[in-house]
Design a protein around this motif. Structure first.
Motif, PDB file in Angstrom:
ATOM      1  N   ASN A 116      16.668 -13.661 -11.181  1.00  0.00           N
ATOM      2  CA  ASN A 116      15.793 -14.039 -10.104  1.00  0.00           C
ATOM      3  C   ASN A 116      15.762 -12.936  -8.945  1.00  0.00           C
ATOM      4  O   ASN A 116      14.856 -12.683  -8.609  1.00  0.00           O
ATOM      5  N   ALA A 117      16.853 -12.128  -8.640  1.00  0.00           N
ATOM      6  CA  ALA A 117      16.917 -11.201  -7.717  1.00  0.00           C
ATOM      7  C   ALA A 117      16.187  -9.946  -8.300  1.00  0.00           C
ATOM      8  O   ALA A 117      15.203  -9.488  -7.613  1.00  0.00           O
ATOM      9  N   LYS A 118      16.066  -9.729  -9.683  1.00  0.00           N
ATOM     10  CA  LYS A 118      15.224  -8.624 -10.243  1.00  0.00           C
ATOM     11  C   LYS A 118      13.692  -8.933 -10.050  1.00  0.00           C
ATOM     12  O   LYS A 118      12.864  -8.099  -9.686  1.00  0.00           O
ATOM     13  N   GLU A 119      13.415 -10.347 -10.230  1.00  0.00           N
ATOM     14  CA  GLU A 119      12.099 -10.626 -10.104  1.00  0.00           C
ATOM     15  C   GLU A 119      11.580 -10.668  -8.840  1.00  0.00           C
ATOM     16  O   GLU A 119      10.466 -10.298  -8.471  1.00  0.00           O
ATOM     17  N   ASN A 120      12.353 -11.125  -7.775  1.00  0.00           N
ATOM     18  CA  ASN A 120      12.290 -10.738  -6.513  1.00  0.00           C
ATOM     19  C   ASN A 120      11.975  -9.526  -5.840  1.00  0.00           C
ATOM     20  O   ASN A 120      10.884  -9.043  -5.169  1.00  0.00           O
ATOM     21  N   ILE A 121      12.656  -8.675  -6.438  1.00  0.00           N
ATOM     22  CA  ILE A 121      12.735  -7.196  -6.281  1.00  0.00           C
ATOM     23  C   ILE A 121      11.441  -6.600  -6.777  1.00  0.00           C
ATOM     24  O   ILE A 121      10.628  -5.821  -6.107  1.00  0.00           O
ATOM     25  N   GLU A 122      10.838  -6.994  -7.735  1.00  0.00           N
ATOM     26  CA  GLU A 122       9.785  -6.479  -8.522  1.00  0.00           C
ATOM     27  C   GLU A 122       8.532  -7.045  -7.795  1.00  0.00           C
ATOM     28  O   GLU A 122       7.575  -6.202  -7.443  1.00  0.00           O
ATOM     29  N   SER A 123       8.629  -8.387  -7.354  1.00  0.00           N
ATOM     30  CA  SER A 123       7.552  -8.851  -6.634  1.00  0.00           C
ATOM     31  C   SER A 123       7.402  -8.051  -5.055  1.00  0.00           C
ATOM     32  O   SER A 123       6.076  -8.084  -4.784  1.00  0.00           O
ATOM     33  N   PHE A 124       8.551  -7.981  -4.393  1.00  0.00           N
ATOM     34  CA  PHE A 124       8.483  -7.089  -3.334  1.00  0.00           C
ATOM     35  C   PHE A 124       7.856  -5.800  -3.525  1.00  0.00           C
ATOM     36  O   PHE A 124       7.172  -5.283  -2.719  1.00  0.00           O
ATOM     37  N   GLN A 125       8.341  -5.138  -4.634  1.00  0.00           N
ATOM     38  CA  GLN A 125       7.956  -3.836  -4.755  1.00  0.00           C
ATOM     39  C   GLN A 125       6.212  -3.888  -5.073  1.00  0.00           C
ATOM     40  O   GLN A 125       5.469  -2.975  -4.508  1.00  0.00           O
ATOM     41  N   ALA A 126       5.804  -4.848  -5.701  1.00  0.00           N
ATOM     42  CA  ALA A 126       4.364  -5.041  -5.951  1.00  0.00           C
ATOM     43  C   ALA A 126       3.594  -5.245  -4.581  1.00  0.00           C
ATOM     44  O   ALA A 126       2.645  -4.675  -4.149  1.00  0.00           O
ATOM     45  N   HIS A 127       4.149  -6.239  -3.676  1.00  0.00           N
ATOM     46  CA  HIS A 127       3.644  -6.413  -2.526  1.00  0.00           C
ATOM     47  C   HIS A 127       3.788  -5.064  -1.669  1.00  0.00           C
ATOM     48  O   HIS A 127       2.781  -4.921  -0.813  1.00  0.00           O
ATOM     49  N   ASN A 128       4.710  -4.516  -1.556  1.00  0.00           N
ATOM     50  CA  ASN A 128       4.961  -3.328  -0.954  1.00  0.00           C
ATOM     51  C   ASN A 128       3.803  -2.279  -1.265  1.00  0.00           C
ATOM     52  O   ASN A 128       3.168  -1.501  -0.407  1.00  0.00           O
ATOM     53  N   GLU A 129       3.820  -2.127  -2.449  1.00  0.00           N
ATOM     54  CA  GLU A 129       2.788  -1.328  -2.825  1.00  0.00           C
ATOM     55  C   GLU A 129       1.260  -1.538  -2.500  1.00  0.00           C
ATOM     56  O   GLU A 129       0.265  -0.837  -2.392  1.00  0.00           O
ATOM     57  N   GLU A 130       0.955  -2.961  -2.625  1.00  0.00           N
ATOM     58  CA  GLU A 130      -0.159  -3.634  -2.266  1.00  0.00           C
ATOM     59  C   GLU A 130      -0.592  -3.146  -0.862  1.00  0.00           C
ATOM     60  O   GLU A 130      -1.685  -2.827  -0.190  1.00  0.00           O
ATOM     61  N   ILE A 167       0.789  -0.892   0.840  1.00  0.00           N
ATOM     62  CA  ILE A 167       0.738   0.498   1.018  1.00  0.00           C
ATOM     63  C   ILE A 167      -0.951   0.981   0.789  1.00  0.00           C
ATOM     64  O   ILE A 167      -1.345   1.772   1.587  1.00  0.00           O
ATOM     65  N   ALA A 168      -1.342   0.407  -0.272  1.00  0.00           N
ATOM     66  CA  ALA A 168      -2.784   0.855  -0.678  1.00  0.00           C
ATOM     67  C   ALA A 168      -3.744   0.259   0.687  1.00  0.00           C
ATOM     68  O   ALA A 168      -4.534   0.888   1.011  1.00  0.00           O
ATOM     69  N   GLN A 169      -3.278  -0.975   0.848  1.00  0.00           N
ATOM     70  CA  GLN A 169      -4.217  -1.545   2.113  1.00  0.00           C
ATOM     71  C   GLN A 169      -3.876  -0.619   3.429  1.00  0.00           C
ATOM     72  O   GLN A 169      -5.043  -0.444   4.099  1.00  0.00           O
ATOM     73  N   ASN A 170      -2.968   0.015   3.804  1.00  0.00           N
ATOM     74  CA  ASN A 170      -2.706   0.826   4.872  1.00  0.00           C
ATOM     75  C   ASN A 170      -3.571   1.847   4.824  1.00  0.00           C
ATOM     76  O   ASN A 170      -3.985   2.268   5.825  1.00  0.00           O
ATOM     77  N   GLN A 171      -3.497   2.407   3.544  1.00  0.00           N
ATOM     78  CA  GLN A 171      -4.228   3.701   3.448  1.00  0.00           C
ATOM     79  C   GLN A 171      -5.726   3.410   3.419  1.00  0.00           C
ATOM     80  O   GLN A 171      -6.347   4.155   4.062  1.00  0.00           O
ATOM     81  N   TYR A 172      -6.069   2.284   2.863  1.00  0.00           N
ATOM     82  CA  TYR A 172      -7.520   2.034   3.214  1.00  0.00           C
ATOM     83  C   TYR A 172      -7.974   1.890   4.721  1.00  0.00           C
ATOM     84  O   TYR A 172      -8.903   2.320   5.108  1.00  0.00           O
ATOM     85  N   LEU A 173      -7.080   0.970   5.292  1.00  0.00           N
ATOM     86  CA  LEU A 173      -7.220   0.932   6.927  1.00  0.00           C
ATOM     87  C   LEU A 173      -7.209   2.239   7.802  1.00  0.00           C
ATOM     88  O   LEU A 173      -7.983   2.452   8.589  1.00  0.00           O
ATOM     89  N   MET A 174      -6.280   3.294   7.209  1.00  0.00           N
ATOM     90  CA  MET A 174      -6.287   4.537   7.882  1.00  0.00           C
ATOM     91  C   MET A 174      -7.631   5.263   7.646  1.00  0.00           C
ATOM     92  O   MET A 174      -8.203   5.620   8.474  1.00  0.00           O
ATOM     93  N   GLU A 175      -8.096   4.930   6.268  1.00  0.00           N
ATOM     94  CA  GLU A 175      -9.386   5.743   6.215  1.00  0.00           C
ATOM     95  C   GLU A 175     -10.615   5.137   7.044  1.00  0.00           C
ATOM     96  O   GLU A 175     -11.472   5.918   7.572  1.00  0.00           O
ATOM     97  N   GLN A 176     -10.570   4.084   7.181  1.00  0.00           N
ATOM     98  CA  GLN A 176     -11.541   3.295   8.022  1.00  0.00           C
ATOM     99  C   GLN A 176     -11.390   3.717   9.538  1.00  0.00           C
ATOM    100  O   GLN A 176     -12.466   3.861  10.384  1.00  0.00           O
ATOM    101  N   ASN A 177      -9.981   3.514   9.709  1.00  0.00           N
ATOM    102  CA  ASN A 177      -9.821   4.086  11.153  1.00  0.00           C
ATOM    103  C   ASN A 177     -10.350   5.520  11.631  1.00  0.00           C
ATOM    104  O   ASN A 177     -11.034   5.690  12.606  1.00  0.00           O
TER     105      ASN A 177
END
Length: 145
Positions: free
Chosen positions: A64-78, A80-90
């Motif tokens: 369960n902890a591994k799954e949580n870590i994987e989901s957190f990593q996926a969410h974190n990558e998401e 980061i991508a959203q942050n980069q998109y928003l920085m470009e828009q900014n």
């Protein structure tokens, strides 16, 4: 040789008799230790089962902890991508705002130049009419004299 066996048997019989006759605490402790050892030996399968259940529960929690870590990593990558998109828009919005500010400054300069030109033209026209009136008045006065 027969005497040695007889002596050995008699010695064993004496020790056995001595152990049976001796203090009861020692005997109770011995039998209690044997009973406790047997009891612990019979309880070993239960303890093994408990350990196995604990191991399985720990493995489940680890998965369960591994799954949580994987989901957190996926969410974190998401994120980061959203942050980069928003920085470009900014950045694009910042450049657009600076262009609009420059255009506004240019418009204000042009408007000020036009206003200055119109006021100067009006002033020159008024000055012309006043000058013409003054010249006519002087000429009229000079011609009367």
């Amino acid at each position: 040789m027969k005497k040695k066996w007889q002596l050995l048997l008699m010695t064993l019989a004496m020790y056995s008799l001595l152990l049976m006759i001796s203090d009861e605490r020692a005997q109770a402790g011995f039998w209690e230790n044997v009973y406790n050892g047997y009891e612990q030996f019979t309880n070993l399968p239960e303890e093994v089962n408990k350990l196995q259940q604990s191991y399985e529960q720990t493995m489940t929690e680890l998965n369960n902890a591994k799954e949580n870590i994987e989901s957190f990593q996926a969410h974190n990558e998401e994120l980061i991508a959203q942050n980069q998109y928003l920085m470009e828009q900014n950045e694009s919005l910042t450049s657009m705002v600076s262009k609009l500010q420059k255009a506004e400054e240019q418009r204000m300069k042009t408007q000020k130049r036009i206003t200055t030109t119109v006021i100067t033209a009006i002033g020159l026209i008024v000055f012309y009419f006043v000058l013409v009136r003054i010249i006519r008045y002087r000429m009229q006065r000079h011609s009367r004299l």
